[in-house]
Scaffold this motif. Structure first.
Motif, PDB file in Angstrom:
ATOM      1  N   PHE A   1       0.831  -1.203   0.000  1.00 30.20           N
ATOM      2  CA  PHE A   1       0.000   0.000   0.000  1.00 30.20           C
ATOM      3  C   PHE A   1       0.870   1.260   0.000  1.00 30.20           C
ATOM      4  CE2 PHE A   1      -1.729   3.234   2.922  1.00 30.20           C
ATOM      5  CZ  PHE A   1      -2.860   3.626   2.223  1.00 30.20           C
ATOM      6  N   LEU A   2       1.898   1.258   0.841  1.00 28.67           N
ATOM      7  CA  LEU A   2       2.762   2.437   0.938  1.00 28.67           C
ATOM      8  C   LEU A   2       3.691   2.564  -0.264  1.00 28.67           C
ATOM      9  CD1 LEU A   2       3.614   2.396   4.752  1.00 28.67           C
ATOM     10  CD2 LEU A   2       2.074   3.952   3.564  1.00 28.67           C
ATOM     11  N   GLU A   3       4.079   1.422  -0.841  1.00 32.08           N
ATOM     12  CA  GLU A   3       4.894   1.489  -2.065  1.00 32.08           C
ATOM     13  C   GLU A   3       4.126   2.197  -3.168  1.00 32.08           C
ATOM     14  OE1 GLU A   3       6.260  -2.481  -2.872  1.00 32.08           O
ATOM     15  OE2 GLU A   3       7.849  -2.305  -1.358  1.00 32.08           O
ATOM     16  N   GLU A   4       2.830   1.922  -3.223  1.00 29.09           N
ATOM     17  CA  GLU A   4       1.972   2.584  -4.197  1.00 29.09           C
ATOM     18  C   GLU A   4       1.912   4.089  -3.893  1.00 29.09           C
ATOM     19  OE1 GLU A   4      -0.105   2.665  -7.592  1.00 29.09           O
ATOM     20  OE2 GLU A   4       0.884   0.877  -6.762  1.00 29.09           O
ATOM     21  N   SER A   5       1.762   4.436  -2.624  1.00 29.13           N
ATOM     22  CA  SER A   5       1.740   5.846  -2.223  1.00 29.13           C
ATOM     23  C   SER A   5       3.020   6.548  -2.672  1.00 29.13           C
ATOM     24  CB  SER A   5       1.623   5.985  -0.696  1.00 29.13           C
ATOM     25  OG  SER A   5       0.466   5.353  -0.229  1.00 29.13           O
ATOM     26  N   LYS A   6       4.137   5.882  -2.437  1.00 29.94           N
ATOM     27  CA  LYS A   6       5.432   6.463  -2.787  1.00 29.94           C
ATOM     28  C   LYS A   6       5.516   6.706  -4.289  1.00 29.94           C
ATOM     29  CE  LYS A   6       9.595   7.615  -1.414  1.00 29.94           C
ATOM     30  NZ  LYS A   6       9.771   8.606  -0.346  1.00 29.94           N
ATOM     31  N   LYS A   7       5.058   5.722  -5.043  1.00 34.22           N
ATOM     32  CA  LYS A   7       5.113   5.834  -6.500  1.00 34.22           C
ATOM     33  C   LYS A   7       4.240   7.011  -6.960  1.00 34.22           C
ATOM     34  CE  LYS A   7       4.300   2.914 -10.422  1.00 34.22           C
ATOM     35  NZ  LYS A   7       3.463   1.757 -10.792  1.00 34.22           N
ATOM     36  N   VAL A   8       3.040   7.060  -6.426  1.00 35.77           N
ATOM     37  CA  VAL A   8       2.112   8.126  -6.794  1.00 35.77           C
ATOM     38  C   VAL A   8       2.669   9.492  -6.394  1.00 35.77           C
ATOM     39  CG1 VAL A   8      -0.135   9.112  -6.152  1.00 35.77           C
ATOM     40  CG2 VAL A   8       0.035   6.715  -6.839  1.00 35.77           C
ATOM     41  N   SER A   9       3.438   9.537  -5.310  1.00 35.18           N
ATOM     42  CA  SER A   9       3.953  10.825  -4.837  1.00 35.18           C
ATOM     43  C   SER A   9       4.837  11.480  -5.893  1.00 35.18           C
ATOM     44  CB  SER A   9       4.703  10.669  -3.511  1.00 35.18           C
ATOM     45  OG  SER A   9       5.986  10.116  -3.711  1.00 35.18           O
TER      46      SER A   9
ATOM     47  N   ARG B   1     -11.609  11.677  -3.286  1.00 40.51           N
ATOM     48  CA  ARG B   1     -10.946  10.724  -4.194  1.00 40.51           C
ATOM     49  C   ARG B   1     -11.682  10.610  -5.533  1.00 40.51           C
ATOM     50  NH1 ARG B   1      -7.607   6.563  -1.425  1.00 40.51           N
ATOM     51  NH2 ARG B   1      -8.610   4.939  -2.630  1.00 40.51           N
ATOM     52  N   ASN B   2     -13.015  10.714  -5.485  1.00 41.84           N
ATOM     53  CA  ASN B   2     -13.764  10.676  -6.743  1.00 41.84           C
ATOM     54  C   ASN B   2     -13.388  11.829  -7.654  1.00 41.84           C
ATOM     55  OD1 ASN B   2     -15.119   8.329  -6.346  1.00 41.84           O
ATOM     56  ND2 ASN B   2     -16.919   9.293  -5.401  1.00 41.84           N
ATOM     57  N   VAL B   3     -13.116  12.964  -7.054  1.00 41.52           N
ATOM     58  CA  VAL B   3     -12.706  14.123  -7.869  1.00 41.52           C
ATOM     59  C   VAL B   3     -11.351  13.843  -8.511  1.00 41.52           C
ATOM     60  CG1 VAL B   3     -12.127  16.580  -7.810  1.00 41.52           C
ATOM     61  CG2 VAL B   3     -14.047  15.719  -6.441  1.00 41.52           C
ATOM     62  N   LEU B   4     -10.455  13.196  -7.765  1.00 40.94           N
ATOM     63  CA  LEU B   4      -9.151  12.824  -8.339  1.00 40.94           C
ATOM     64  C   LEU B   4      -9.358  11.914  -9.545  1.00 40.94           C
ATOM     65  CD1 LEU B   4      -7.079  12.093  -5.078  1.00 40.94           C
ATOM     66  CD2 LEU B   4      -6.736  14.011  -6.657  1.00 40.94           C
ATOM     67  N   THR B   5     -10.181  10.874  -9.353  1.00 39.57           N
ATOM     68  CA  THR B   5     -10.414   9.904 -10.427  1.00 39.57           C
ATOM     69  C   THR B   5     -11.007  10.585 -11.663  1.00 39.57           C
ATOM     70  OG1 THR B   5     -10.865   8.322  -8.682  1.00 39.57           O
ATOM     71  CG2 THR B   5     -11.421   7.641 -10.916  1.00 39.57           C
ATOM     72  N   LYS B   6     -11.992  11.463 -11.413  1.00 41.30           N
ATOM     73  CA  LYS B   6     -12.632  12.178 -12.531  1.00 41.30           C
ATOM     74  C   LYS B   6     -11.608  12.997 -13.310  1.00 41.30           C
ATOM     75  CE  LYS B   6     -15.924  15.110 -11.937  1.00 41.30           C
ATOM     76  NZ  LYS B   6     -16.768  15.925 -11.026  1.00 41.30           N
ATOM     77  N   ASN B   7     -10.565  13.435 -12.624  1.00 42.73           N
ATOM     78  CA  ASN B   7      -9.515  14.232 -13.271  1.00 42.73           C
ATOM     79  C   ASN B   7      -8.336  13.372 -13.732  1.00 42.73           C
ATOM     80  OD1 ASN B   7      -9.969  17.344 -13.175  1.00 42.73           O
ATOM     81  ND2 ASN B   7     -10.848  16.549 -11.276  1.00 42.73           N
ATOM     82  N   LYS B   8      -8.576  12.048 -13.774  1.00 40.30           N
ATOM     83  CA  LYS B   8      -7.545  11.105 -14.222  1.00 40.30           C
ATOM     84  C   LYS B   8      -6.261  11.194 -13.387  1.00 40.30           C
ATOM     85  CE  LYS B   8      -9.218  10.479 -18.919  1.00 40.30           C
ATOM     86  NZ  LYS B   8     -10.464  11.298 -18.733  1.00 40.30           N
ATOM     87  N   LEU B   9      -6.452  11.481 -12.113  1.00 36.03           N
ATOM     88  CA  LEU B   9      -5.308  11.480 -11.194  1.00 36.03           C
ATOM     89  C   LEU B   9      -5.428  10.266 -10.280  1.00 36.03           C
ATOM     90  CD1 LEU B   9      -5.252  15.277 -10.269  1.00 36.03           C
ATOM     91  CD2 LEU B   9      -3.572  14.052 -11.662  1.00 36.03           C
ATOM     92  N   PRO B  10      -4.316   9.738  -9.808  1.00 38.33           N
ATOM     93  CA  PRO B  10      -4.379   8.543  -8.955  1.00 38.33           C
ATOM     94  C   PRO B  10      -5.059   8.859  -7.620  1.00 38.33           C
ATOM     95  CG  PRO B  10      -2.143   9.402  -9.044  1.00 38.33           C
ATOM     96  CD  PRO B  10      -2.929  10.184 -10.041  1.00 38.33           C
ATOM     97  N   GLU B  11      -6.073   8.069  -7.294  1.00 36.79           N
ATOM     98  CA  GLU B  11      -6.819   8.343  -6.055  1.00 36.79           C
ATOM     99  C   GLU B  11      -5.968   8.090  -4.817  1.00 36.79           C
ATOM    100  OE1 GLU B  11     -10.295   5.880  -5.857  1.00 36.79           O
ATOM    101  OE2 GLU B  11      -9.142   4.018  -5.847  1.00 36.79           O
ATOM    102  N   GLN B  12      -4.844   7.345  -4.991  1.00 34.69           N
ATOM    103  CA  GLN B  12      -3.959   7.092  -3.847  1.00 34.69           C
ATOM    104  C   GLN B  12      -3.283   8.369  -3.341  1.00 34.69           C
ATOM    105  OE1 GLN B  12      -3.847   5.482  -6.742  1.00 34.69           O
ATOM    106  NE2 GLN B  12      -3.541   3.282  -6.472  1.00 34.69           N
ATOM    107  N   ALA B  13      -3.446   9.467  -4.076  1.00 37.36           N
ATOM    108  CA  ALA B  13      -2.873  10.726  -3.586  1.00 37.36           C
ATOM    109  C   ALA B  13      -3.487  11.120  -2.241  1.00 37.36           C
ATOM    110  CB  ALA B  13      -3.092  11.834  -4.613  1.00 37.36           C
ATOM    111  N   ILE B  14      -4.727  10.686  -2.022  1.00 40.27           N
ATOM    112  CA  ILE B  14      -5.390  10.917  -0.730  1.00 40.27           C
ATOM    113  C   ILE B  14      -5.883   9.569  -0.230  1.00 40.27           C
ATOM    114  CG2 ILE B  14      -7.358  12.008   0.419  1.00 40.27           C
ATOM    115  CD1 ILE B  14      -7.164  14.259  -1.678  1.00 40.27           C
TER     116      ILE B  14
END
Lengths: 410, 410
Positions: A4-12, A159-172
């Motif tokens: 889970f955190l590896e994904e966070s790091k990647k998204v960061s 998170r839905n707003v992130l997804t709608k903007n094609k951004l990774p929801e893992q940002a939050i």
């Protein structure tokens, strides 16, 4: 957790380089989405309120937990204000050219992955998510169990707003496990998490500081003093002392002990006594104080207590040096004030008291991001390193050196 | 230990407010005293050298341990240079006036008590003592057991100068216990020690980061890359690659892996091969690299190794993005370079690589305080917070907010 955190790091890495334009558009959409989904959020909050009632939460905690239409509006407004802040990323902090022609630029960049551990108030979820996103950071939020449904609902909307903007929801993200063990694991992941910000009770913060291998910026207790010097303006001294204690006794920048110079004790103490009695303040004093006014005796433990209540210790000192020493012994390094018209006394106090904020002729109650004009506040750091005192959004960045050469070798 | 550190903390308040004039006079006297007592220091160093020989210390370690007249001169010179630096204390970092007239000044102040844990080289004792004193901090030094007599001798000389100047000798202390347990205790004293700086092997640093409740600024490993873009100037690329690897392979800012864009592999690799062979560099390469030059195969472990030796991995990538991803996977966030004449490629690399120092068209070997023009170096931080990259003396300060009012209350 690791995965889970590896994904966070990647998204960061992706979030770190978003333009201010994109970040602000997304933040404004998040604010709108909170209002649009207000009913959903309040329905989910009802579940927490119901559980809170069943678990016998105190009235104060229930009030902190409660979300209303107005409060959701307030959360949306806070996000809009964060969107309006100047982008903290990409500021050139310093820059110079070396003798051999290297152009060195010290530039602010996001920190990376920030873990935030907090309690009760669900608005912290949207506030910190927005602050982290604005500053290009990924946040991993761990709220209190009592606000679980509310926090999830708020995070879902954002998170839905992130997804709608094609951004990774893992940002939050909410930390996907809600037990104490998950916190224990989170604070050991120093390869994947860059900063932990705990906001909560003393026990939680102590536990995290002692066990975290990730750097911690903590918001510890505030045990603040006000010192009335022999050259103080009497009216100003009373006004500031009353304000520092009584305007909101339950906060960290409120005063716990008032220190008075012996030369003005006879003049000031009866007047202070009268003023505080009117505010129903429970007073305790040292032996010397009790020669002038009839109050309870203050003990060593009293001087060492953050009351968070309308209780005040009063201590008389022989010299300003004694006042500074009392503060060094009992103060928590948060906010300390002197009231004096004497230049040398003010300079001595400001330079010799070690605290995040030292005041001359003003109330310690001003220690916060808003009052300092820093915009939305991340917290008030009692760290000495990285950020100290009111933390604005700029404190959610670190820096890198960009070095522009033209073929230089050593 | 507790009592010893309480004394350090108390003394730190006195040292914090010394004037620059006093600090510089004392530092210059310290430099003179080192030269005056050179024979004493060398006699004590002889004892360590003797013990080192008996304990079979390696030649490299023996050389690091050795003090000669010339080296003591060098230590004295370093202190004089530190004295000549601008005072890092009392700088106004920011300042503004709020709407209600509070004048807020963010001012640099000493950190307080700094614990420094280091190995072998005795000159670290005088360098760090001088850097801490100049920046108004108290240092608690814990050197390696192998340099015990040398460190004690140097500290004695410096402390005598403090005493002669009626300053508390506790401003410069050696940790009075020399076992590992004393370090374990030191790093748990977060009420009395404000910062720990470990300088030493990976195991020591890992141990300290995992166990310290005091904030740590660490100087971790440097696993640095140089990326030759498809638009690189060929001669510059070879010059910089050679310098980054061979000029001093044993240091943290030397290159461990060279990344080459596939479009210039056919052109660059044979020339690089020839140049590195001349420097006796041991080369390893990815499959693609080995199509062009006959070298050993590089493994995942090789990419993950800080060689600190004249060994180099070479990897061919299809895109700059792939280069940045390789660096994100294996880099230690220390120093990374791109060689390119293409504006967009350079910008992409500088913005997307997360490291303390990112270079365009220069050797990573420049990552140090001296080369950056910061003056004497405290170390190279691989922290993200407080200090990142080359640490100058300014990084030995924190800040406080001084708030000047005229009776403001909330």
């Amino acid at each position: 957790m690791q995965q889970f955190l590896e994904e966070s790091k990647k998204v960061s890495r992706e979030i770190a380089t978003l333009s201010g334009e994109v970040k602000n558009r997304v933040l404004n959409e998040m604010a709108d989405a909170l209002i649009e989904h207000c009913d959903y959020i309040i329905t989910q909050n009802d579940k927490d309120m119901q559980a809170g009632k069943e678990n016998g939460l105190s009235e104060a905690l229930m009030d902190r937990l409660l979300l209303t239409g107005e409060r959701v509006q307030g959360m949306a407004q806070a996000i809009k204000e964060i969107a309006a802040l100047k982008d903290p990323v990409g500021r050139t902090l310093e820059g110079w050219v070396t003798e051999n022609g290297l152009n060195i630029q010290k530039v602010s960049i996001p920190i990376g992955v920030i873990g935030i551990i907090y309690e009760s108030r669900p608005n912290v979820t949207s506030d910190t998510a927005a602050l982290c996103f604005k500053s290009g950071n990924v946040c991993v939020l761990k709220g209190g169990k009592e606000a679980e449904h509310s926090n999830k609902a708020i995070a879902n909307v954002l998170r839905n707003v992130l997804t709608k903007n094609k951004l990774p929801e893992q940002a939050i993200s909410l930390l996907p496990y809600s037990n104490r063990e998950s916190v224990a694991k989170l604070i050991k992941q120093d390869k994947l998490v860059d900063l932990i910000i705990p906001r909560g009770g003393e026990a939680l913060i102590k536990y995290i500081c002692e066990n975290s291998s990730v750097p911690v910026v903590k918001h510890d207790k505030g045990l603040c003093h006000t010192y009335i010097d022999k050259n103080a303006d009497a009216k100003m001294a009373i006004d500031i002392a009353l304000n520092a204690k009584c305007q909101r006794p339950g906060v960290c920048n409120a005063m716990e002990t008032l220190i008075v110079h012996k030369d003005v004790a006879a003049l000031m103490l009866p007047a202070l006594h009268e003023a505080f009695i009117e505010q129903n303040t429970h007073l305790k004093g040292c032996e010397e104080t009790r020669k002038y006014i009839e109050i309870e005796c203050a003990t060593h433990e009293d001087y060492d207590t953050e009351y968070l209540a309308n209780i005040l210790n009063i201590k008389v000192v022989n010299t300003i040096k004694e006042a500074v020493e009392h503060i060094a012994k009992y103060g928590s390094g948060h906010s300390e004030a002197i009231i004096s018209e004497n230049y040398t006394a003010v300079e001595y106090f400001l330079n010799n008291v070690d605290a995040a904020c030292v005041y001359a002729n003003a109330s310690t109650r001003f220690t916060d991001g808003g009052a300092f004009g820093l915009g939305a506040e991340v917290g008030i750091s009692t760290n000495k390193l990285h950020a100290r005192g009111p933390m604005g959004i700029n404190d959610l960045t670190t820096y890198k050196f960009k070095v522009l050469g033209s073929g230089q070798v050593r």
